[in-house]
Motif scaffolding. Structure first.
Motif, mmCIF file in Angstrom:
data_model
loop_
_atom_site.group_PDB
_atom_site.id
_atom_site.type_symbol
_atom_site.label_atom_id
_atom_site.label_comp_id
_atom_site.label_asym_id
_atom_site.label_seq_id
_atom_site.Cartn_x
_atom_site.Cartn_y
_atom_site.Cartn_z
ATOM 1 N N LEU A 182 -1.899 7.597 -2.877
ATOM 2 C CA LEU A 182 -3.038 6.742 -2.539
ATOM 3 C C LEU A 182 -3.060 6.432 -1.046
ATOM 4 C CD1 LEU A 182 -2.824 4.214 -5.518
ATOM 5 C CD2 LEU A 182 -4.258 6.238 -5.335
ATOM 6 N N PRO A 183 -4.262 6.298 -0.468
ATOM 7 C CA PRO A 183 -4.366 5.999 0.977
ATOM 8 C C PRO A 183 -4.119 4.518 1.259
ATOM 9 C CG PRO A 183 -6.554 6.207 0.023
ATOM 10 C CD PRO A 183 -5.581 6.516 -1.087
ATOM 11 N N ILE A 184 -2.861 4.102 1.164
ATOM 12 C CA ILE A 184 -2.506 2.699 1.392
ATOM 13 C C ILE A 184 -1.401 2.628 2.434
ATOM 14 C CG2 ILE A 184 -3.185 1.840 -0.881
ATOM 15 C CD1 ILE A 184 -0.381 2.203 -1.845
ATOM 16 N N TRP A 185 -1.332 1.466 3.113
ATOM 17 C CA TRP A 185 -0.329 1.272 4.151
ATOM 18 C C TRP A 185 1.050 1.074 3.522
ATOM 19 C CZ3 TRP A 185 -1.883 2.354 8.887
ATOM 20 C CH2 TRP A 185 -3.243 2.202 9.205
ATOM 21 N N PRO A 186 2.121 1.429 4.260
ATOM 22 C CA PRO A 186 3.481 1.288 3.706
ATOM 23 C C PRO A 186 3.812 -0.125 3.256
ATOM 24 C CG PRO A 186 3.521 2.658 5.683
ATOM 25 C CD PRO A 186 2.136 2.119 5.574
ATOM 26 N N GLU A 187 3.346 -1.125 4.030
ATOM 27 C CA GLU A 187 3.653 -2.508 3.645
ATOM 28 C C GLU A 187 2.915 -2.961 2.384
ATOM 29 O OE1 GLU A 187 0.649 -2.485 7.080
ATOM 30 O OE2 GLU A 187 2.553 -1.510 6.556
ATOM 31 N N GLN A 188 1.925 -2.179 1.954
ATOM 32 C CA GLN A 188 1.191 -2.513 0.730
ATOM 33 C C GLN A 188 1.755 -1.808 -0.507
ATOM 34 O OE1 GLN A 188 -2.716 -1.177 2.045
ATOM 35 N NE2 GLN A 188 -3.349 -3.282 2.467
ATOM 36 N N GLN A 189 2.766 -0.959 -0.323
ATOM 37 C CA GLN A 189 3.302 -0.164 -1.421
ATOM 38 C C GLN A 189 3.799 -1.041 -2.568
ATOM 39 O OE1 GLN A 189 3.408 3.086 -1.857
ATOM 40 N NE2 GLN A 189 3.116 4.040 0.147
ATOM 41 N N GLY A 190 4.550 -2.094 -2.229
ATOM 42 C CA GLY A 190 5.100 -2.958 -3.277
ATOM 43 C C GLY A 190 4.019 -3.622 -4.109
ATOM 44 N N MET A 191 2.970 -4.118 -3.439
ATOM 45 C CA MET A 191 1.882 -4.782 -4.155
ATOM 46 C C MET A 191 1.153 -3.814 -5.078
ATOM 47 S SD MET A 191 -1.442 -6.728 -2.561
ATOM 48 C CE MET A 191 -2.088 -5.193 -1.901
ATOM 49 N N PHE A 192 0.849 -2.610 -4.566
ATOM 50 C CA PHE A 192 0.135 -1.642 -5.387
ATOM 51 C C PHE A 192 1.024 -1.087 -6.500
ATOM 52 C CE2 PHE A 192 -2.974 -1.623 -1.979
ATOM 53 C CZ PHE A 192 -4.162 -1.410 -2.649
ATOM 54 N N PHE A 193 2.330 -0.993 -6.244
ATOM 55 C CA PHE A 193 3.246 -0.558 -7.300
ATOM 56 C C PHE A 193 3.206 -1.542 -8.470
ATOM 57 C CE2 PHE A 193 7.379 -0.819 -9.401
ATOM 58 C CZ PHE A 193 7.581 0.498 -9.779
ATOM 59 N N ALA A 194 3.291 -2.842 -8.162
ATOM 60 C CA ALA A 194 3.233 -3.860 -9.218
ATOM 61 C C ALA A 194 1.888 -3.842 -9.927
ATOM 62 C CB ALA A 194 3.496 -5.241 -8.623
ATOM 63 N N LEU A 195 0.807 -3.622 -9.153
ATOM 64 C CA LEU A 195 -0.539 -3.595 -9.739
ATOM 65 C C LEU A 195 -0.688 -2.444 -10.727
ATOM 66 C CD1 LEU A 195 -3.522 -4.502 -9.849
ATOM 67 C CD2 LEU A 195 -3.941 -3.017 -7.867
ATOM 68 N N PHE A 196 -0.321 -1.237 -10.304
ATOM 69 C CA PHE A 196 -0.504 -0.070 -11.172
ATOM 70 C C PHE A 196 0.504 -0.045 -12.315
ATOM 71 C CE2 PHE A 196 -2.867 1.570 -7.475
ATOM 72 C CZ PHE A 196 -4.005 2.006 -8.122
ATOM 73 N N LEU A 197 1.684 -0.599 -12.102
ATOM 74 C CA LEU A 197 2.625 -0.722 -13.215
ATOM 75 C C LEU A 197 2.060 -1.648 -14.286
ATOM 76 C CD1 LEU A 197 5.377 -0.185 -14.505
ATOM 77 C CD2 LEU A 197 6.298 -2.103 -13.174
ATOM 78 N N GLY A 198 1.464 -2.779 -13.844
ATOM 79 C CA GLY A 198 0.833 -3.697 -14.800
ATOM 80 C C GLY A 198 -0.331 -3.047 -15.525
ATOM 81 N N VAL A 199 -1.154 -2.286 -14.780
ATOM 82 C CA VAL A 199 -2.297 -1.593 -15.391
ATOM 83 C C VAL A 199 -1.810 -0.584 -16.427
ATOM 84 C CG1 VAL A 199 -4.157 0.058 -14.943
ATOM 85 C CG2 VAL A 199 -3.862 -1.913 -13.448
ATOM 86 N N TYR A 200 -0.755 0.141 -16.097
ATOM 87 C CA TYR A 200 -0.242 1.153 -17.020
ATOM 88 C C TYR A 200 0.325 0.517 -18.287
ATOM 89 C CZ TYR A 200 2.615 4.969 -18.846
ATOM 90 O OH TYR A 200 3.178 5.908 -19.662
ATOM 91 N N LEU A 201 1.079 -0.568 -18.127
ATOM 92 C CA LEU A 201 1.643 -1.247 -19.298
ATOM 93 C C LEU A 201 0.540 -1.822 -20.180
ATOM 94 C CD1 LEU A 201 4.715 -3.086 -17.710
ATOM 95 C CD2 LEU A 201 4.715 -1.024 -19.135
#
Length: 478
Positions: A182-201
């Motif tokens: 995804l076209p996201i900044w490195p400092e946003q990786q943690g936030m988007f990881f938690a977001l997509f993990l929640g979406v997947y679950l």
């Protein structure tokens, strides 16, 4: 598309039968007669079973399928053998050999499963004669044949893909691809990881809950929820093809995916995307029959018809995915290996190839019409008839009831096809790569997650089944 640049082996030689040249004519006539006898004899069995109502039983249902399988099984090998005898040309192209092996394995396994089903039918008839008609109902017989087809197709496909990947292993200088994600900044990786993990679950748990509710509540045992349960299972698998890899890339920063893994992901992505499309179309047809032909609904949407629609969806989706994957496996990838997506997209892979992709593009166009546009047109026609029928309903109550049964499905159709049309059918000049990635996230990640909410919040039957399940759980805990 030239295989000459991809493999030193473009064909194989079939030695045939160990017979003397002067015996070729005799054996040719012998095997030709045997093949014609096989075809005509088995076609006669199918015709007799079809015409005689007394033969419309479980045993002869399996026998008719076995007869068709035997015709196909014999044709896979005998025809090529006869051609070799007649022309003295013993060569078979690489693609022809792979294709013959696929269908040989497929019909061998199908024969095996059908014979097993016939043995089970005889076991029930002899050991449980009083319950025979109940146990061996039309639904179970259709299900046994359906499962036989799916298992045979899956086994033959696994062997064929493994063989293809083995032969392609040393034919390309690219052993892996890099997924940019995804076209996201490195400092946003943690936030988007938690977001997509929640979406997947939520996707997995929500769709499993739909399957559980449909399984436990007998009032949901009807065609609409039969298709919905298959759609829920497909959505879980569809999301699992791309999201876990995307989360792994976010967490480990390791963006590579092996060549074989990329082809496998492409195959399952196409298979499940097409399957989603066909299941949504089946649900639209179900709503059309329920609203436009309510008096004949139970007759038209019988259990066997529903099973056949799902079976047909699986077979066509599997064929389209296999078609794309086998053609993709024949391409060469020279130096460029960066895919600007979070999964192995077919169109992106074709752009990276240094081979001629004209045949692949033609197949994409043909399969796209079959698996995407044709179902979409069928959905539009179904809802056109539904809309015309609703206008003739004299009471507002009838309109509200019709809209309540179709609202959930229309929401899913809009989300799914809207995102796909945005990615693959809008002109590239009007959409950037980032917008394509966002649209891809919509139909691969967001839509499977929203389906449980759409069908539970907008559907009274699902909400009633959920309340019933929760009340049972509360009562048992007390």
């Amino acid at each position: 598309m030239k295989r000459e640049n991809q493999s030193s082996m473009s064909e194989f030689l079939l030695l045939g039968l160990p017979i003397w040249p002067e015996q070729q004519g005799v054996f040719f006539a012998l095997f030709l007669d045997m093949h014609l006898t096989t075809v005509l004899g088995n076609l006669l069995i199918v015709l007799l079973i079809r015409l005689d109502a007394r033969l419309h039983t479980s045993m002869y249902f399996f026998l008719s399928h076995l007869a068709l399988t035997d015709i196909s099984f014999s044709s896979v090998t005998v025809l090529k053998m006869l051609i070799n005898m007649q022309t003295q040309d013993q060569s078979i192209p690489y693609a022809g050999c792979i294709t013959q092996m696929y269908f040989f394995l497929f019909f061998t396994d199908l024969d095996n499963f059908l014979l097993t089903s016939m043995a089970y039918d005889r076991y029930v008839a002899v050991c449980h004669p009083l319950h025979y008609s109940t146990i061996m109902g039309q639904g179970l017989c259709t299900l046994l044949v359906t499962v036989s087809w799916i298992l045979s197709c899956a086994n033959a496909l696994c062997h064929t893909l493994l063989l293809t990947l083995m032969t392609m292993e040393n034919q390309s200088s690219v052993s892996e691809f890099l997924l940019l994600g995804l076209p996201i900044w490195p400092e946003q990786q943690g936030m988007f990881f938690a977001l997509f993990l929640g979406v997947y679950l939520i996707t997995v748990v929500g769709n499993l809950l739909i399957i559980l509710l449909i399984r436990l509540d007998s009032r949901l045992h009807n065609p609409m929820y039969f298709f919905l349960s298959h759609l829920a299972l497909t959505d879980i698998t569809f999301s699992s093809v791309t999201v876990p890899k995307m989360l792994m890339i976010m967490q480990t920063k390791h963006k590579s995916i092996p060549y074989a893994g990329c082809l496998s992901q492409t195959y399952f992505f196409i298979l499940l995307a097409d399957l989603d499309s066909f299941l949504i179309t089946s649900m639209a047809y179900d709503r059309y029959v329920a609203i436009c032909h309510p008096l004949h609904y139970t007759t038209i949407m019988s259990q066997s018809v529903c099973v056949m629609l799902v079976l047909g969806s699986w077979v066509i989706a599997c064929a389209c995915a296999l078609w794309h994957t086998l053609l993709l496996a024949q391409l060469s990838f020279c130096a460029e290996n960066i895919i600007p997506y979070f999964f192995c997209d077919l169109a992106a892979l074709l752009k990276l190839s240094c081979s001629d992709t004209s045949l692949n593009q033609l197949v994409i166009f043909t399969a796209g019409l079959t698996a995407i546009m044709l179902p979409f047109v069928c959905i539009l026609v179904s809802y056109g008839h539904i809309g015309a029928t609703i206008l003739w309903v004299p009471s507002s109550k009838g309109i509200c009831k019709a809209l309540s049964t179709c609202g959930s499905h229309l929401s899913v159709v809009t989300l799914y096809y809207g995102a796909i049309i945005g990615v693959y059918f809008l002109p590239s000049s009007n959409s950037t790569n980032d917008s394509n990635i966002i649209a891809s996230v919509m139909y691969t990640v967001v839509t499977p997650m929203l389906n449980p909410f759409i069908y539970s919040l907008r559907n009274k039957d699902m909400k009633r089944a959920l309340r019933k399940l929760l009340s049972k759980r509360t009562y048992s805990s007390n």
